[in-house]
Scaffold this active site. Sequence first.
Site, PDB file in Angstrom:
ATOM      1  CD  GLN A 161     -21.475 -80.735 -51.883  1.00 35.55           C
ATOM      2  OE1 GLN A 161     -21.200 -79.535 -51.850  1.00 35.55           O
ATOM      3  NE2 GLN A 161     -21.952 -81.337 -52.964  1.00 35.55           N
ATOM      4  CG  ASN A 218     -26.758 -73.586 -52.644  1.00 29.00           C
ATOM      5  OD1 ASN A 218     -26.946 -72.464 -52.208  1.00 29.00           O
ATOM      6  ND2 ASN A 218     -25.615 -73.947 -53.219  1.00 29.00           N
ATOM      7  NE  ARG A 229     -21.092 -70.648 -52.941  1.00 26.06           N
ATOM      8  CZ  ARG A 229     -21.603 -71.862 -53.161  1.00 26.06           C
ATOM      9  NH1 ARG A 229     -22.394 -72.069 -54.193  1.00 26.06           N
ATOM     10  NH2 ARG A 229     -21.317 -72.867 -52.346  1.00 26.06           N
ATOM     11  CE  LYS A 279     -57.062 -90.012 -35.289  1.00 23.34           C
ATOM     12  NZ  LYS A 279     -58.109 -90.630 -36.126  1.00 23.34           N
ATOM     13  CG  PHE A 338     -19.434 -74.076 -56.075  1.00 26.15           C
ATOM     14  CD1 PHE A 338     -19.067 -75.213 -55.378  1.00 26.15           C
ATOM     15  CD2 PHE A 338     -20.169 -74.220 -57.246  1.00 26.15           C
ATOM     16  CE1 PHE A 338     -19.409 -76.487 -55.831  1.00 26.15           C
ATOM     17  CE2 PHE A 338     -20.515 -75.483 -57.715  1.00 26.15           C
ATOM     18  CZ  PHE A 338     -20.147 -76.615 -57.008  1.00 26.15           C
ATOM     19  CB  THR A 351     -56.077 -94.239 -35.400  1.00 24.78           C
ATOM     20  OG1 THR A 351     -57.308 -93.899 -36.029  1.00 24.78           O
ATOM     21  CG2 THR A 351     -55.401 -95.378 -36.147  1.00 24.78           C
ATOM     22  CG  ASP A 352     -61.243 -91.402 -31.852  1.00 18.98           C
ATOM     23  OD1 ASP A 352     -61.133 -90.284 -32.401  1.00 18.98           O
ATOM     24  OD2 ASP A 352     -61.929 -91.590 -30.821  1.00 18.98           O
ATOM     25  CG  HIS A 380     -29.142 -71.632 -56.111  1.00 20.01           C
ATOM     26  ND1 HIS A 380     -27.877 -72.112 -55.871  1.00 20.01           N
ATOM     27  CD2 HIS A 380     -29.898 -72.719 -56.432  1.00 20.01           C
ATOM     28  CE1 HIS A 380     -27.865 -73.425 -56.049  1.00 20.01           C
ATOM     29  NE2 HIS A 380     -29.080 -73.817 -56.391  1.00 20.01           N
TER      30      HIS A 380
END
Length: 290
Positions: free
Chosen positions: A217, A243, A170, A12, A153, A57-58, A245
């Site tokens: 990274q 990322n 940045r 479930k 970067f 599942t109930d 941006h």
Amino acid sequence: MAVVLGPNRYGKAETRVVRVTRDGEAHHLKDCNVSVSLSGDMEEVHRRGDNAAVLPTDSQKNTVYAFAKKHGIGEIEEFALLLARHFVGSQPAIHHARVEVEEYAWERRGPHSFARSGAEVRTCVVHHDRDGTTTVVSGLRDLVVLNSTGSEFHGFVQDEYTTLPPATDRVLATAVTARWRHVPPDGGEPYDHGKSYEEVRRCLLDAFAGTYSLSLQQTLFAMGERVLLTRPEICEVRLELPNKHHFLVDLSPFGLDNDNEVYFAADRPYGLIEGAVAHDDAPPAGPAWD
């Protein structure tokens, strides 16, 4: 050529349960989403439709609600462990249980008044086998963080399709999804999962804020490393860092300079950085990350 039944499970998914604990005038709230998956001796139901080994599942859904009443919901890892052990222990045909819980945070605004606390979600996945093997993976998602400087970067590969200019200052922003695997307790006291969660979260935030980043990274590794060097109960961390941006807006048409002050926050497409950081002697993960 024979046809065989491969790996399978059933359960479930996404049972929403809200547990209110009334402690006099002060109430306490737990808001969770619980998903159960069970596997074991299910050959007959798949081949012949024989449901003798199938727990509906109930019934699994109802178990979640009954356990919320009988046991309350403390740390979500402990609630998941209770459920997983129950399903394996009470159903002869079930050999493995996977229980995933998401917790939605609420901020107290009064003795019995609450407001949803941001988009961050606490998570856990518990696996439990009939042989007693148990793995616990805690985590979080949508933890949005941003450094307005301290990120560069450059020095990346450039080919005929490269238009991205090198950046020496940045904005670095991401929505952290993190999962961390616990070392199995060695016969000692069970973990304080609440304290562990808060400390791991703090390590992730501190490492993000304190790392001068030359790439996302590098930041990912620093976050995982900080957890592993600080929290002995954790043996592996997996991170997903989109990322988010932020691009400088060209204000020159208006006769204005833009000295890293005004940005356009783009939602897509985005870079997605993923990785695992682990102790070199970490025990095998098995199905822990599934």
